[in-house]
Design an enzyme around this catalytic site. Structure first.
Site, PDB file in Angstrom:
ATOM      1  CD  GLN A  65      -3.575  -4.285   6.804  1.00 37.92           C
ATOM      2  OE1 GLN A  65      -3.472  -3.353   6.014  1.00 37.92           O
ATOM      3  NE2 GLN A  65      -4.214  -5.398   6.495  1.00 37.92           N
TER       4      GLN A  65
ATOM      5  CE  LYS B 243      -3.901  -2.207   2.264  1.00 39.31           C
ATOM      6  NZ  LYS B 243      -4.452  -2.659   3.551  1.00 39.31           N
TER       7      LYS B 243
ATOM      8  CG  ASP C  41      -9.938   0.008   4.906  1.00 39.18           C
ATOM      9  OD1 ASP C  41      -9.649  -0.309   3.739  1.00 39.18           O
ATOM     10  OD2 ASP C  41      -9.359  -0.451   5.913  1.00 39.18           O
TER      11      ASP C  41
END
Ligand code: NAP
Length: 293
Positions: free
Chosen positions: A97, A53, A120
């Site tokens: 995460q 990422k 997200d």
């Protein structure tokens, strides 16, 4: 005739190029989209995801920061970290995460992220916006990536029978909400299957568009697929393979060999949905920067 492949690598590259153009446009206004990823602990798979990422964010010309916290981080510390990122004007997107260590309540963390920085798309405000079809929220990256694959491959979704296998909050449910909307690239009749579905094959065989996100290697075989269907395989599973140097290889939730003989279009694993997830994360981050500017 075997199915044509949907090339997720090429389509993701297209989206990343579009994102890079948007980044340049924002730069003219003095804005550099910033994504901060928070990684708690040292789960090796998470570390790999976070590294890729960060690399993709840098490549797109964005400002990328990774904050690494030890595995014994307490919930209050992580909440304070999220608060600091919420307040930082250089940070447009925040991603914590998953999975988080067990002393931390992941739901509480997700709810603490400002919805307008939640790239997200997991905050309940964004989940709700996706369900009611409001376009100013963030859609989770994997299902948004699947929709892009369909649209950019010219698949007619309007009126299509779309069957989703899996009802997780990160893939199956948001996928259902996306495909159900009365909107371009959607407007399908959606069925969602799960582990209590009585006759899975009876549903999958009805699908014009079959999207599988079950986390079960090669579960959907060719005989469960309607001839000519479009098959999107979200699954990423490691299976032992003595001939591979690593000792394993990646397979999807669809049995590719038999499915390819029946479907008209199909995503490979790897190289299908996987590359789309990061591309859509970058796009969400640019959108966050545009909206916050
Ligand atoms: P998950 O949270 O484990 O959910 C799996 C879903 O599949 C559940 O809803 C489960 O039903 C259902 N299911 C399991 N076995 C089934 C069966 N035999 N028949 C019908 N339904 C069944 O998994 P996830 O997070 O959604 O991920 C799914 C897959 O996608 C995994 O392989 C994951 O690695 C992959 N993935 C890929 C990406 C990407 O970037 N390409 C991103 C995310 C996930 P219940 O709800 O009843 O348990």
């Amino acid at each position: 005739m075997p199915a044509e492949l949907i090339d997720g690598v090429a389509i993701a590259r297209q989206i990343r190029d579009e994102v890079a153009c948007d980044v340049q446009r924002l730069a003219q206004r003095g804005i550099v989209p910033g994504l901060t990823v928070v990684l708690v602990g040292d789960d090796p798979a998470s570390a790999v995801y976070v590294r890729s990422k960060g690399k993709a964010t840098d490549e797109a010309g964005m400002h990328s920061v990774t904050i690494r916290l030890p595995a014994d981080t307490m919930q209050a510390t992580l909440l304070a970290q999220v608060d600091a990122l919420n307040a930082d004007p250089l940070v447009h997107g925040i991603l914590v995460q998953m999975p988080l260590p067990k002393q931390i309540d992941a739901d509480a963390i997700v709810r603490r992220i400002r919805p307008d920085k939640d790239v997200d798309g997991f905050h309940p405000v964004n989940v709700g916006k996706n369900l009611i079809g409001e376009r100013d929220g963030f859609v989770p990256c994997t299902p948004a990536g699947v929709q892009e694959l369909l649209v950019r491959s010219g698949v007619e979704t309007r009126g299509a029978e779309c069957v989703v296998v899996g009802r997780s909050n990160i893939v199956g449910k948001p996928m259902m909400a996306l495909m159900l909307q009365n909107a371009a690239g959607a407007n399908a009749t959606v069925t969602v299957c799960h582990s209590a579905t009585r006759d899975l094959a009876a549903h999958t065989r009805r699908a014009d568009i079959l999207i599988v996100a079950a986390g079960r290697p090669r579960m959907v075989t060719g005989e469960m697929i309607r001839p000519g269907a479009v098959v999107i395989d979200v699954g990423i599973n490691r299976v032992a393979d003595a001939s591979a140097r690593s000792g394993y290889r990646l397979v999807g939730d669809v049995d590719f060999e038999s499915a390819r003989e029946v479907a008209s279009l199909i995503t490979p694993v790897p190289g299908g949905v996987g590359p789309m997830t990061i591309a859509l994360l970058l796009r969400n981050t640019v959108r966050a920067a545009e909206r916050l500017a």
